[in-house]
Scaffold this motif. Structure first.
Motif, PDB file in Angstrom:
ATOM      1  N   GLN A 185     -24.404   3.539  10.225  1.00 11.07           N
ATOM      2  CA  GLN A 185     -23.399   4.439  10.793  1.00 11.07           C
ATOM      3  C   GLN A 185     -22.146   4.399   9.936  1.00 11.07           C
ATOM      4  OE1 GLN A 185     -23.823   2.763  15.019  1.00 11.07           O
ATOM      5  NE2 GLN A 185     -23.511   4.951  15.416  1.00 11.07           N
ATOM      6  N   LEU A 237     -18.779   5.800  10.627  1.00 11.74           N
ATOM      7  CA  LEU A 237     -17.609   5.418  11.431  1.00 11.74           C
ATOM      8  C   LEU A 237     -18.047   5.368  12.887  1.00 11.74           C
ATOM      9  CD1 LEU A 237     -14.898   7.724   9.807  1.00 11.74           C
ATOM     10  CD2 LEU A 237     -15.009   5.243   9.596  1.00 11.74           C
ATOM     11  N   VAL A 238     -17.719   4.285  13.580  1.00 12.82           N
ATOM     12  CA  VAL A 238     -18.249   4.135  14.930  1.00 12.82           C
ATOM     13  C   VAL A 238     -17.309   3.287  15.783  1.00 12.82           C
ATOM     14  CG1 VAL A 238     -19.611   2.115  14.256  1.00 12.82           C
ATOM     15  CG2 VAL A 238     -20.293   3.433  16.266  1.00 12.82           C
ATOM     16  N   ASN A 239     -17.312   3.577  17.084  1.00 11.89           N
ATOM     17  CA  ASN A 239     -16.563   2.779  18.051  1.00 11.89           C
ATOM     18  C   ASN A 239     -17.495   2.387  19.190  1.00 11.89           C
ATOM     19  OD1 ASN A 239     -14.998   2.922  20.887  1.00 11.89           O
ATOM     20  ND2 ASN A 239     -13.621   2.068  19.354  1.00 11.89           N
ATOM     21  N   TYR A 240     -17.705   1.084  19.370  1.00 15.02           N
ATOM     22  CA  TYR A 240     -18.447   0.562  20.513  1.00 15.02           C
ATOM     23  C   TYR A 240     -17.400   0.058  21.513  1.00 15.02           C
ATOM     24  CZ  TYR A 240     -21.891   0.274  16.696  1.00 15.02           C
ATOM     25  OH  TYR A 240     -22.689   0.536  15.610  1.00 15.02           O
ATOM     26  N   SER A 290     -13.088  -1.843  19.713  1.00 13.81           N
ATOM     27  CA  SER A 290     -14.533  -1.795  19.531  1.00 13.81           C
ATOM     28  C   SER A 290     -15.123  -3.198  19.509  1.00 13.81           C
ATOM     29  CB  SER A 290     -14.884  -1.072  18.229  1.00 13.81           C
ATOM     30  OG  SER A 290     -16.281  -1.121  17.992  1.00 13.81           O
ATOM     31  N   LEU A 336     -12.085   2.005  14.673  1.00 16.32           N
ATOM     32  CA  LEU A 336     -13.370   2.421  14.119  1.00 16.32           C
ATOM     33  C   LEU A 336     -13.891   1.388  13.130  1.00 16.32           C
ATOM     34  CD1 LEU A 336     -12.683   6.202  13.392  1.00 16.32           C
ATOM     35  CD2 LEU A 336     -13.808   5.205  15.388  1.00 16.32           C
ATOM     36  N   SER A 379     -27.237   9.231  18.499  1.00 14.20           N
ATOM     37  CA  SER A 379     -25.911   8.635  18.354  1.00 14.20           C
ATOM     38  C   SER A 379     -25.909   7.284  19.043  1.00 14.20           C
ATOM     39  CB  SER A 379     -24.832   9.548  18.949  1.00 14.20           C
ATOM     40  OG  SER A 379     -25.059   9.764  20.330  1.00 14.20           O
ATOM     41  N   GLY A 413     -22.856   4.579  20.423  1.00 13.03           N
ATOM     42  CA  GLY A 413     -21.420   4.423  20.600  1.00 13.03           C
ATOM     43  C   GLY A 413     -20.900   5.658  21.305  1.00 13.03           C
ATOM     44  N   ARG A 414     -20.007   6.395  20.654  1.00 14.51           N
ATOM     45  CA  ARG A 414     -19.557   7.675  21.189  1.00 14.51           C
ATOM     46  C   ARG A 414     -20.588   8.755  20.858  1.00 14.51           C
ATOM     47  NH1 ARG A 414     -14.150   8.223  17.926  1.00 14.51           N
ATOM     48  NH2 ARG A 414     -15.731   7.818  16.333  1.00 14.51           N
ATOM     49  N   GLU A 453     -20.191  11.352  19.177  1.00 13.41           N
ATOM     50  CA  GLU A 453     -20.052  11.815  17.793  1.00 13.41           C
ATOM     51  C   GLU A 453     -20.414  10.748  16.765  1.00 13.41           C
ATOM     52  OE1 GLU A 453     -15.730  10.979  19.223  1.00 13.41           O
ATOM     53  OE2 GLU A 453     -17.669  11.507  20.083  1.00 13.41           O
ATOM     54  N   ASP A 454     -20.770   9.537  17.191  1.00 13.85           N
ATOM     55  CA  ASP A 454     -21.100   8.451  16.260  1.00 13.85           C
ATOM     56  C   ASP A 454     -22.577   8.533  15.877  1.00 13.85           C
ATOM     57  OD1 ASP A 454     -18.493   7.548  16.419  1.00 13.85           O
ATOM     58  OD2 ASP A 454     -18.928   6.130  18.033  1.00 13.85           O
TER      59      ASP A 454
END
Length: 244
Positions: free
Chosen positions: A10, A12-15, A26, A105, A138, A140-141, A143-144
């Protein structure tokens, strides 16, 4: 036992941590509930399929990004106070405040996930869904985006070890698998992660989610970092994993 290994990437990602709001912090790796939710969404499961999951991976760096935040204050619309107006019934209007907030992110995330369904007949269904998803995946979010590089059915064996095991990736290590809690408190951060939930009715028509949680250590990858645990699983390609 049989399972599935997923190697993914991935950008860019936010958990998101559930307790973070103004700054959406995250987790360093996706929690169990996020991975299980992704599998169920990919396969189109409408009820929970019992499974164990192992999560490991690493990221390159962190950045902060801005996002638009909307607050529904529950008050009547006031000119100059609210940025947005929503017309309600009986000539009333709801006021909405629009502002900005910050999201943390993770950059260039590499993941190694192991999925072990309780019923092995689900393995080919999961493999096919991940290789040929109906829509983009995806984690996370929404959009991730999740770029899956490898999906492979593997044999997983349980081993007993009394020697050190080198850590190649950051990983979640369930606390109940450790021999000496004091050792792991020095190695990793403690998290209490969501896994699965059941709906509890608190009053007529109102339900809440009651989460089953897993206490884990987040053990970072390092040339000098080693694990010492008794219950270790290993797949056919030599990947060490810890199931929860």
């Amino acid at each position: 036992m049989k399972g599935i290994r997923i190697e993914a990437y991935q950008n860019l990602v936010n958990y998101r941590k559930p307790t973070s709001f103004q700054l959406k912090e995250s987790y360093p790796l996706p929690p169990y509930s996020t991975v299980i939710g992704m599998i169920h969404a990919a396969c189109g499961f409408t009820s929970y399929v019992p499974m164990q999951v192992s999560i490991q991976g690493k990221y390159h760096s962190k950045v902060n990004d801005l996002w638009t935040r909307y607050e529904f204050a529950g008050s009547t619309f006031e000119e100059g106070r609210h940025q947005l107006k929503v017309e309600l019934t009986e000539g009333k209007a709801q006021g909405i405040t629009r502002g900005v907030s910050t999201t943390e992110l993770l950059v260039d995330v590499e993941l190694v996930l192991h999925i072990v369904p309780e019923d092995e007949s689900y393995i080919p269904i999961i493999v096919d869904a991940l290789k040929s998803p109906v829509e983009y995946l995806s984690l996370g979010r929404r959009e991730d985006l999740l770029q899956i590089n490898v999906v492979k059915e593997v044999e997983i064996a349980e081993e007993f070890t009394d020697s050190d095991t080198w850590v190649l990736y950051d990983m979640y290590l369930p606390q109940h698998l450790t021999n000496d809690e004091k050792i792991y408190r020095k190695l990793g951060t403690t998290y209490r992660l969501n896994k699965v939930y059941e709906q509890l009715e608190i009053s007529k028509g109102k339900k809440i989610r009651q989460w089953q949680k897993v206490n884990v250590f987040h053990v970072p990858a390092s040339e000098t970092n080693q694990l010492y645990a008794s219950d270790i699983h290993m797949d056919t390609d030599g990947y060490v994993l810890f199931l929860a």
